[in-house]
Motif scaffolding. Structure first.
Motif, mmCIF file in Angstrom:
data_model
loop_
_atom_site.group_PDB
_atom_site.id
_atom_site.type_symbol
_atom_site.label_atom_id
_atom_site.label_comp_id
_atom_site.label_asym_id
_atom_site.label_seq_id
_atom_site.Cartn_x
_atom_site.Cartn_y
_atom_site.Cartn_z
ATOM 1 N N ILE A 164 68.640 -6.425 -152.511
ATOM 2 C CA ILE A 164 67.400 -5.711 -152.198
ATOM 3 C C ILE A 164 66.697 -5.209 -153.453
ATOM 4 O O ILE A 164 65.487 -5.429 -153.632
ATOM 5 C CB ILE A 164 67.686 -4.553 -151.211
ATOM 6 N N ILE A 165 67.427 -4.562 -154.345
ATOM 7 C CA ILE A 165 66.801 -4.040 -155.565
ATOM 8 C C ILE A 165 66.165 -5.154 -156.400
ATOM 9 O O ILE A 165 65.000 -5.016 -156.829
ATOM 10 C CB ILE A 165 67.805 -3.210 -156.392
ATOM 11 N N PRO A 166 66.865 -6.265 -156.659
ATOM 12 C CA PRO A 166 66.217 -7.329 -157.454
ATOM 13 C C PRO A 166 64.932 -7.861 -156.805
ATOM 14 O O PRO A 166 63.955 -8.145 -157.510
ATOM 15 C CB PRO A 166 67.292 -8.417 -157.530
ATOM 16 N N PHE A 167 64.940 -7.995 -155.484
ATOM 17 C CA PHE A 167 63.743 -8.469 -154.789
ATOM 18 C C PHE A 167 62.590 -7.493 -154.990
ATOM 19 O O PHE A 167 61.461 -7.896 -155.331
ATOM 20 C CB PHE A 167 64.026 -8.631 -153.295
ATOM 21 N N ILE A 168 62.849 -6.201 -154.760
ATOM 22 C CA ILE A 168 61.807 -5.176 -154.885
ATOM 23 C C ILE A 168 61.271 -5.130 -156.317
ATOM 24 O O ILE A 168 60.056 -5.065 -156.552
ATOM 25 C CB ILE A 168 62.341 -3.800 -154.458
ATOM 26 N N ILE B 253 58.537 3.562 -151.600
ATOM 27 C CA ILE B 253 59.657 3.964 -150.733
ATOM 28 C C ILE B 253 60.076 2.748 -149.918
ATOM 29 O O ILE B 253 59.246 2.117 -149.250
ATOM 30 C CB ILE B 253 59.259 5.116 -149.803
ATOM 31 N N VAL B 254 61.345 2.415 -149.979
ATOM 32 C CA VAL B 254 61.880 1.229 -149.302
ATOM 33 C C VAL B 254 62.835 1.665 -148.198
ATOM 34 O O VAL B 254 63.927 2.184 -148.476
ATOM 35 C CB VAL B 254 62.608 0.304 -150.299
ATOM 36 N N GLU C 98 54.545 -2.501 -145.838
ATOM 37 C CA GLU C 98 54.807 -3.931 -145.744
ATOM 38 C C GLU C 98 56.204 -4.153 -145.158
ATOM 39 O O GLU C 98 57.138 -3.403 -145.454
ATOM 40 C CB GLU C 98 54.704 -4.584 -147.119
ATOM 41 N N GLU C 99 56.328 -5.151 -144.325
ATOM 42 C CA GLU C 99 57.607 -5.489 -143.694
ATOM 43 C C GLU C 99 58.142 -6.778 -144.318
ATOM 44 O O GLU C 99 57.426 -7.766 -144.433
ATOM 45 C CB GLU C 99 57.426 -5.680 -142.187
ATOM 46 N N LYS C 100 59.410 -6.746 -144.717
ATOM 47 C CA LYS C 100 60.036 -7.911 -145.340
ATOM 48 C C LYS C 100 61.434 -8.111 -144.762
ATOM 49 O O LYS C 100 62.032 -7.209 -144.166
ATOM 50 C CB LYS C 100 60.145 -7.723 -146.860
ATOM 51 N N TYR D 47 56.835 1.191 -148.343
ATOM 52 C CA TYR D 47 55.654 2.046 -148.505
ATOM 53 C C TYR D 47 55.099 1.873 -149.915
ATOM 54 O O TYR D 47 55.818 2.068 -150.905
ATOM 55 C CB TYR D 47 56.047 3.506 -148.276
ATOM 56 N N LEU D 48 53.838 1.474 -149.981
ATOM 57 C CA LEU D 48 53.116 1.428 -151.248
ATOM 58 C C LEU D 48 52.115 2.575 -151.238
ATOM 59 O O LEU D 48 51.357 2.738 -150.273
ATOM 60 C CB LEU D 48 52.388 0.094 -151.409
#
Length: 350
Positions: free
Chosen positions: A128-132, A85-86, A25-27, A37-38
């Motif tokens: 980034i971490i809070p969003f993920i 994986i981000v 997924e692209e964000k 990556y999921l």
């Protein structure tokens, strides 16, 4: 017959799909592009470790590091737990974002930059971490990885923000910045963390001392891999070295099940032209994890009048005679004869 053929094709298509059903997924998060990556069969009711990766635009796909394919392979073989994986994309601020030190000698090769590793790291932590972790089903296990300058950063951020990252993986990290200043920060490593870093002999820099600066137990909490002939390029980072990172972060390595061997390396520095002759014992664990034993082994030169062997396996001749070296690791002994004429022949050909 047609019905049978249809069934066979359906089975084949299902198998192919089953091997490729991860998602990317692209964000856009706080001004950063990210690729996420999921894993196959991602289940929101399950908790997943998360590995953040610098230079995110090169992380996935066969033209890049191909981390998604390596992760799929290890998950399918049940060698690692499924993970998220981000990949955090880099841009024109790459050097500034990844380098934590002011090094004027870099300007000639990399242009002007401002050390902004702290600011970039806080963007990861605060944006980034809070969003993920709000959007996806994550556990408390976080790691970060990168290569080159991105590998320097992945080590630096784990050392300076250990409460956020329990794992750091660094491929050919630029530890040389500001005369290896990162070594001084090694003492910040926590015993709750795991570190991995590597280097290819085709791009040689002497990073072995990082093992000692962290004070962490070698081959338990810190792992180093020295790859003969490998260069500073994506094609040499993908594959086994990516798998090392994934196995250490999301796998379960049995440190009692392994095989080890001895490699003789004659390395010529591209920058100085000096030779670095080394005995490099390497270890391969039952799950495929590969590392150098280095300081975890002991080296004993039997004919001490003819040369010197140091604690890291580096050696030199004091007489034009072969050296006989006994190497001990974990109570096991192996020997190697270092042939003087062979070493000189290799050096002449480099």
């Amino acid at each position: 017959m047609r019905k049978l053929l249809f069934v066979l094709l359906s089975i084949l298509c299902f198998k192919v799909h089953a091997q490729q059903n991860h998602k990317i997924e692209e964000k856009s998060i706080g001004g950063y592009k990210v690729s996420i990556y999921l894993p196959p069969n991602y289940d929101p009711s399950r908790k997943y470790k998360t590995l953040y990766f610098n230079d995110g635009q090169t992380v996935f796909g066969s033209s890049g590091l191909n981390v998604d394919a390596s992760a799929d392979e290890l998950i399918n073989k049940k060698l690692i737990e499924p993970l998220i994986i981000v990949g955090i994309h880099s841009d024109y601020n790459r050097t500034s974002h990844y380098v934590p030190y002011n090094d004027p000698s870099m300007i000639q090769d990399f242009g002007n930059y401002q050390p902004q590793a702290k600011e970039y790291s806080e963007d990861i932590i605060k944006k980034i971490i809070p969003f993920i972790e709000k959007r996806y089903s994550t556990s408390s296990g976080r790691g970060i990885a990168g290569y080159s300058f991105g590998g320097l950063h992945s080590t630096w951020i784990a050392l300076n923000y250990p409460e956020y990252f329990s794992f750091s993986g660094s491929l050919s990290p630029s530890y040389w910045v500001q005369d290896f200043k990162i070594f001084e920060e090694g003492k910040k490593a926590k015993d709750t963390q795991t570190y991995y870093f590597d280097i290819g002999t085709g791009e040689w820099n002497y990073y072995v001392p990082m093992l000692l600066h962290t004070k962490l137990p070698i081959l338990k909490s810190i792992f180093y891999y020295e790859i003969f002939g490998s260069h500073h390029q994506i094609s040499d980072w993908r594959g086994d070295r990516i798998k090392n990172i994934l196995l250490l972060f999301s796998g379960n390595t049995d440190l009692t099940k392994y095989m080890w061997d001895i490699q003789l390396e004659i390395i010529k520095s591209e920058s100085t032209g000096k030779f670095y002759p080394r005995i490099n014992p390497t270890i391969r664990y039952s799950n495929g994890l590969q590392c150098s034993i280095s300081y975890a082994a002991t080296f004993k030169l039997l004919n001490t009048e003819d040369g010197v062997v140091n604690k890291d396996g580096s050696f030199r001749f004091t007489n034009p005679k072969d050296l006989t070296v006994k190497i001990t690791y974990d109570g096991q002994e192996k020997s190697i004869t270092v042939n003087y004429n062979e070493v000189e022949k290799i050096k002449a050909g480099l």
